[in-house]
Design an enzyme around this catalytic site. Structure first.
Site, PDB file in Angstrom:
ATOM      1  N   TRP A 114     -47.400  46.000 -28.222  1.00 31.54           N
ATOM      2  CA  TRP A 114     -46.634  46.438 -29.389  1.00 31.54           C
ATOM      3  C   TRP A 114     -45.275  46.997 -28.961  1.00 31.54           C
ATOM      4  O   TRP A 114     -44.276  46.832 -29.667  1.00 31.54           O
ATOM      5  CB  TRP A 114     -47.410  47.493 -30.175  1.00 31.54           C
ATOM      6  CG  TRP A 114     -46.559  48.364 -31.040  1.00 31.54           C
ATOM      7  CD1 TRP A 114     -46.263  49.676 -30.840  1.00 31.54           C
ATOM      8  CD2 TRP A 114     -45.854  47.975 -32.237  1.00 31.54           C
ATOM      9  NE1 TRP A 114     -45.427  50.141 -31.831  1.00 31.54           N
ATOM     10  CE2 TRP A 114     -45.161  49.113 -32.700  1.00 31.54           C
ATOM     11  CE3 TRP A 114     -45.742  46.782 -32.943  1.00 31.54           C
ATOM     12  CZ2 TRP A 114     -44.382  49.100 -33.847  1.00 31.54           C
ATOM     13  CZ3 TRP A 114     -44.950  46.761 -34.090  1.00 31.54           C
ATOM     14  CH2 TRP A 114     -44.281  47.909 -34.539  1.00 31.54           C
ATOM     15  N   ASP A 267     -53.795  36.961 -20.136  1.00 25.41           N
ATOM     16  CA  ASP A 267     -53.704  37.983 -21.169  1.00 25.41           C
ATOM     17  C   ASP A 267     -54.310  37.417 -22.454  1.00 25.41           C
ATOM     18  O   ASP A 267     -53.723  36.543 -23.094  1.00 25.41           O
ATOM     19  CB  ASP A 267     -52.240  38.377 -21.396  1.00 25.41           C
ATOM     20  CG  ASP A 267     -52.076  39.589 -22.301  1.00 25.41           C
ATOM     21  OD1 ASP A 267     -53.003  39.888 -23.080  1.00 25.41           O
ATOM     22  OD2 ASP A 267     -51.007  40.230 -22.231  1.00 25.41           O
ATOM     23  N   HIS A 295     -54.132  41.817 -19.696  1.00 25.04           N
ATOM     24  CA  HIS A 295     -53.160  42.572 -20.482  1.00 25.04           C
ATOM     25  C   HIS A 295     -52.627  43.793 -19.752  1.00 25.04           C
ATOM     26  O   HIS A 295     -51.460  44.147 -19.901  1.00 25.04           O
ATOM     27  CB  HIS A 295     -53.810  42.989 -21.802  1.00 25.04           C
ATOM     28  CG  HIS A 295     -52.854  43.502 -22.826  1.00 25.04           C
ATOM     29  ND1 HIS A 295     -51.810  42.761 -23.322  1.00 25.04           N
ATOM     30  CD2 HIS A 295     -52.791  44.701 -23.464  1.00 25.04           C
ATOM     31  CE1 HIS A 295     -51.144  43.460 -24.217  1.00 25.04           C
ATOM     32  NE2 HIS A 295     -51.708  44.650 -24.315  1.00 25.04           N
TER      33      HIS A 295
END
Length: 324
Positions: A114, A267, A295
């Site tokens: 994010w 990821d 990730h």
């Protein structure tokens, strides 16, 4: 604690701040590294996961003035898990408030997951305040990316997904994001706390290349789990407060800036094809695919840390004359 390969040693902030923004929000902000170094902002993931001390360790503390903060509603910012005026435009205003409060003219803007979305959104809104960008685990907020998180990751983590999906009644499982959001915004702790535990438990188990119990334990603490789960679904059901495809459609506004994109090949949270699409839209950026990475990095798979430090060092080399 000994530094992992590819990381700078642990450091502590030399100054912390509490900055009031739109009521009722107050932000926790910290500075570390060299007060006279290249200003660098790190934007954490989530939304709502808060800045972790390890984020400082991708920056050379002799070369960077490192700024971390907890976004609205999470970490040491208050109030916890509060959705009041919590949206992308508000976070961009907060970033500008922090920059002005700290007396910074321009800074390197960095973020993962994010945080990569927010880095891009901020840079598009304020390209004149950016020295460059370092992005990792790229996320652009499309409907397909959200759908993948809630309904696609389970293809690779079926045992974790079984518990995640099984928490929701069968007649609501066609839209797990909405089903979890409905429970997470319920004011009754008996409703929202179990939902947070199941969502964050699923998330924690899917982020590393190999299982990492310490990582899972950190992410599933009740306060932290509620913050990220509530904010993540709040932003998600609102399309992350940007039109579909907004970031790639506006990347031309920032292509003049130095940029490093780092992506883990495996990821499953933020798919490599998204980072690749950004790299194709931004051919001037340096793109690094880390083969043995999911990730987030872990002691068993530290290659992502190597790549992040290398990317930041390259930007320092490019930006030192500009910042100086």
């Amino acid at each position: 604690m000994t530094a992992q390969p590819g990381q700078y040693p642990e450091i502590e902030p030399y100054q912390t701040h509490r900055i009031a923004v739109d009521a009722p929000h107050e932000l926790y902000v910290e500075e570390s590294g060299n007060p006279d170094g290249i200003p660098a902002l790190f934007l954490h993931g989530g939304p709502g996961s808060s800045a972790k001390p390890g984020a400082r360790r991708a920056f050379d503390p002799e070369r960077f003035r490192i700024v971390l903060f907890d976004q609205r509603g999470c970490g040491k910012s208050t109030p916890s898990a509060d959705l009041t005026d919590n949206n992308t435009d508000a976070l961009i205003r907060d970033i500008e408030t922090i920059r002005e409060t700290l007396g910074i003219d321009k800074w390197l803007v960095t973020g993962g997951s994010w945080g990569s979305f927010l880095s891009l959104a901020y840079a598009i809104a304020h390209p004149d305040r950016c020295l460059g960008l370092r992005l990792s685990g790229v996320f652009t907020g499309t409907k397909a990316e959200s759908r993948h998180w809630f309904h696609g990751i389970g293809d690779l983590f079926p045992e974790a997904f079984d518990d995640f999906e099984g928490f929701i009644p069968e007649d609501e499982r066609d839209d797990l994001q909405r089903a979890y959001y409905t429970r997470l915004v319920d004011p009754d702790p008996a409703v929202h706390l179990p939902a947070a535990d199941h969502l964050r438990g699923f998330s924690a188990r899917t982020q590393t290349l190999v299982p990492n119990p310490a990582h899972i334990a950190t992410l599933t603490q009740p306060k932290a789990a509620l913050e990220v789960s509530r904010l993540f679904t709040h932003y998600g059901v609102n399309g992350f407060f940007r039109p579909e495809g907004y970031l790639l459609a506006n990347v031309d506004k920032i292509r003049h800036l130095p940029c490093e994109i780092v992506q883990g090949r495996y990821d499953v949270v933020c798919l490599p094809k998204v980072a690749w699409a950004l790299a194709k839209a931004w051919p001037e950026a340096t793109f690094t695919m880390v083969d043995l990475a999911n990730h987030v990095a872990s002691p068993a798979a530290p290659d992502l840390d190597h790549a992040m430090r290398a990317a930041t060092d390259r930007l320092a080399d490019r930006l030192a004359p500009v910042a100086g």
